[in-house]
Design a protein around this motif. Structure first.
Motif, PDB file in Angstrom:
ATOM      1  N   GLN A 269       0.837  -1.214   0.000  1.00 25.26           N
ATOM      2  CA  GLN A 269       0.000   0.000   0.000  1.00 25.26           C
ATOM      3  C   GLN A 269       0.865   1.254   0.000  1.00 25.26           C
ATOM      4  O   GLN A 269       0.601   2.207  -0.721  1.00 25.26           O
ATOM      5  CB  GLN A 269      -0.940  -0.010   1.215  1.00 25.26           C
ATOM      6  CG  GLN A 269      -2.015  -1.080   1.094  1.00 25.26           C
ATOM      7  CD  GLN A 269      -2.699  -1.399   2.411  1.00 25.26           C
ATOM      8  OE1 GLN A 269      -2.452  -0.765   3.432  1.00 25.26           O
ATOM      9  NE2 GLN A 269      -3.548  -2.417   2.397  1.00 25.26           N
ATOM     10  N   LEU A 270       1.942   1.231   0.800  1.00 24.53           N
ATOM     11  CA  LEU A 270       2.831   2.393   0.833  1.00 24.53           C
ATOM     12  C   LEU A 270       3.540   2.588  -0.501  1.00 24.53           C
ATOM     13  O   LEU A 270       3.652   3.704  -0.997  1.00 24.53           O
ATOM     14  CB  LEU A 270       3.877   2.235   1.938  1.00 24.53           C
ATOM     15  CG  LEU A 270       3.409   2.605   3.334  1.00 24.53           C
ATOM     16  CD1 LEU A 270       4.463   2.249   4.367  1.00 24.53           C
ATOM     17  CD2 LEU A 270       3.096   4.083   3.423  1.00 24.53           C
ATOM     18  N   SER A 273       1.091   4.053  -2.958  1.00 17.09           N
ATOM     19  CA  SER A 273       0.678   5.441  -2.729  1.00 17.09           C
ATOM     20  C   SER A 273       1.693   6.406  -3.331  1.00 17.09           C
ATOM     21  O   SER A 273       1.400   7.571  -3.535  1.00 17.09           O
ATOM     22  CB  SER A 273       0.511   5.711  -1.230  1.00 17.09           C
ATOM     23  OG  SER A 273       1.766   5.609  -0.605  1.00 17.09           O
ATOM     24  N   ALA A 274       2.891   5.915  -3.651  1.00 18.73           N
ATOM     25  CA  ALA A 274       3.925   6.801  -4.202  1.00 18.73           C
ATOM     26  C   ALA A 274       4.178   6.558  -5.683  1.00 18.73           C
ATOM     27  O   ALA A 274       5.127   7.082  -6.236  1.00 18.73           O
ATOM     28  CB  ALA A 274       5.221   6.579  -3.426  1.00 18.73           C
ATOM     29  N   ALA A 289       8.831   3.959   0.237  1.00 16.94           N
ATOM     30  CA  ALA A 289       8.013   4.176   1.422  1.00 16.94           C
ATOM     31  C   ALA A 289       8.832   4.893   2.494  1.00 16.94           C
ATOM     32  O   ALA A 289      10.047   4.745   2.540  1.00 16.94           O
ATOM     33  CB  ALA A 289       7.551   2.820   1.928  1.00 16.94           C
TER      34      ALA A 289
END
Ligand code: ADP
Ligand code: SF4
Ligand code: MG
Length: 346
Positions: A269-270, A273-274, A289
């Motif tokens: 997920q991290l 997100s980037a 992350a």
């Protein structure tokens, strides 16, 4: 109706595709000198996955998590500390005889990160392409080798091939050299290609061209690919299946669309997100992350991600999480994962 049939065929193809490469509990520990002492560096610990015939599997993870070590172990440029590797049904985890190594290398080819370092500046492009044909006994005469080299150069977009075959690596751009490296891997008609960050050292403007070329060749020839990257945007673009690696182990895996649309592990997920959008944005470097990955010589107890995890619980500091099924062929190794309809340890 036609769409349903195509979807059904796709699903059946996934279900029926045999595993070409099976990696089980793979381990690699390096002995590293630190002053007068040596310490153990656990680059790869207990990595298991399969690569199916005709599919592109991508391993994604931050720099230093052990991705290159995994492909080097599969290509037998390194000897595993433990675990088994089966290719086409034959096991080659232990020491290999020369004949076995030759057979393996003719069926498993590698594309390296650095198109400058992987070609010898004193040899022509024609030499680079014909050498593996003779080494792996795939052709007999120089004229046959030249003919195959010309055809393969055309297939990687170096056209007209006659303009390239007698050139030397220093006369080509980085993108053209990487096309030659791809041609060298293809010319022996391997079953599996291991590509270790093949675009990361190229100019941003040509990364997309090389990715497109590899995707096209993989699809057209029905090749199995194991593609390594630190960049989720390229992983998403080229892959059928995605494996997420963190600190020497795999933490999530599954069909790329499922992992990207419903990432189950907090680390995935991290990373997501980037991630930039490869199609809209061209290729930007995937950010990492927040926080630092652990020292591979002093791995934290329990879940290795717990010092960086926003969801960390007491159990995470004590017990390593097992793989839990979170969807069809989709799993994650995390104590917080809730499977649907119910978590099933696999
Ligand atoms: N030959 C080696 N000797 C000692 N340590 C190594 C060797 N190769 C890799 N490592 C270490 O193993 C870890 C994983 O490296 P690598 O597989 O190259 O990671 P990645 O490709 O994900 O960036 C790193 O800490 C790296 O320094
Ligand atoms: S096991 Fe715990 S620490 Fe590890 S990723 Fe899951 S929630 Fe975070
Ligand atoms: Mg690497």
């Amino acid at each position: 109706m036609r769409r349903i049939v195509i979807c059904l065929r796709k699903v059946l193809r996934v279900a029926e595709t045999p595993a070409l490469l099976e990696v089980e509990h793979l381990q690699k520990t390096f002995e590293v000198r630190a002053g007068l002492r040596t310490r153990k560096l656990h680059a790869v610990t207990d990595v298991s996955f399969t690569v199916s015939d005709g599919r592109a599997t991508v391993i994604v993870g931050e720099s230093g998590c052990g991705k290159s070590t995994v492909v080097r172990l599969i290509a037998r440029l390194l000897t595993p500390t433990g675990g088994t590797i089966r290719f086409g049904g034959s096991s080659y985890g232990g020491r290999l005889r020369r004949r076995e190594l030759l057979r393996l290398r003719s069926e498993v080819q590698m594309i390296f990160q650095d198109p400058f370092g992987s070609l010898n500046s004193s040899h022509s492009i024609g030499y680079h392409l014909s050498r593996p044909l003779f080494n792996y006994r795939k052709c007999r005469t120089a004229s046959e080798a030249r003919e195959r080299a010309l055809q393969t150069l055309e297939s990687v977009g170096l056209t007209p091939a006659g303009d390239y075959i007698d050139k030397y690596p220093h006369e080509l751009s980085g993108g053209q050299r990487q096309r030659v490296v791809i041609a060298r891997a293809l010319i022996v008609e391997p079953k599996l290609i291991l590509a270790d960050e093949p675009t990361s050292m190229l100019d941003v403007s040509i990364r997309m061209d090389i990715l497109n070329l590899m995707r096209k060749l993989q699809r057209e020839r029905g090749l199995a690919f194991l593609f390594i990257t630190h960049d989720l945007a390229s992983a998403r673009y080229i892959g059928d299946d995605l494996l997420v690696m963190y600190a020497g182990e795999l933490v999530e895996g599954g069909p790329v669309d499922d992992v990207v649309s419903a990432p189950a592990h907090p680390y995935t997920q991290l990373l997501l997100s980037a991630v930039p959008d490869v199609e809209r944005n061209t290729m930007l470097e995937g950010e990492t992350a927040p926080g630092e990955p652990p020292n591979l010589s002093q791995l934290p107890p329990g879940c290795r991600f717990h010092p960086r995890c926003p969801l960390a619980m007491d159990v995470c500091r004590k017990e390593a999480p097992k793989r839990v099924q979170v969807g069809e062929n989709h799993w994650a190794a995390c104590h917080a994962v809730q499977g649907n309809p119910g978590p099933k340890v696999i």
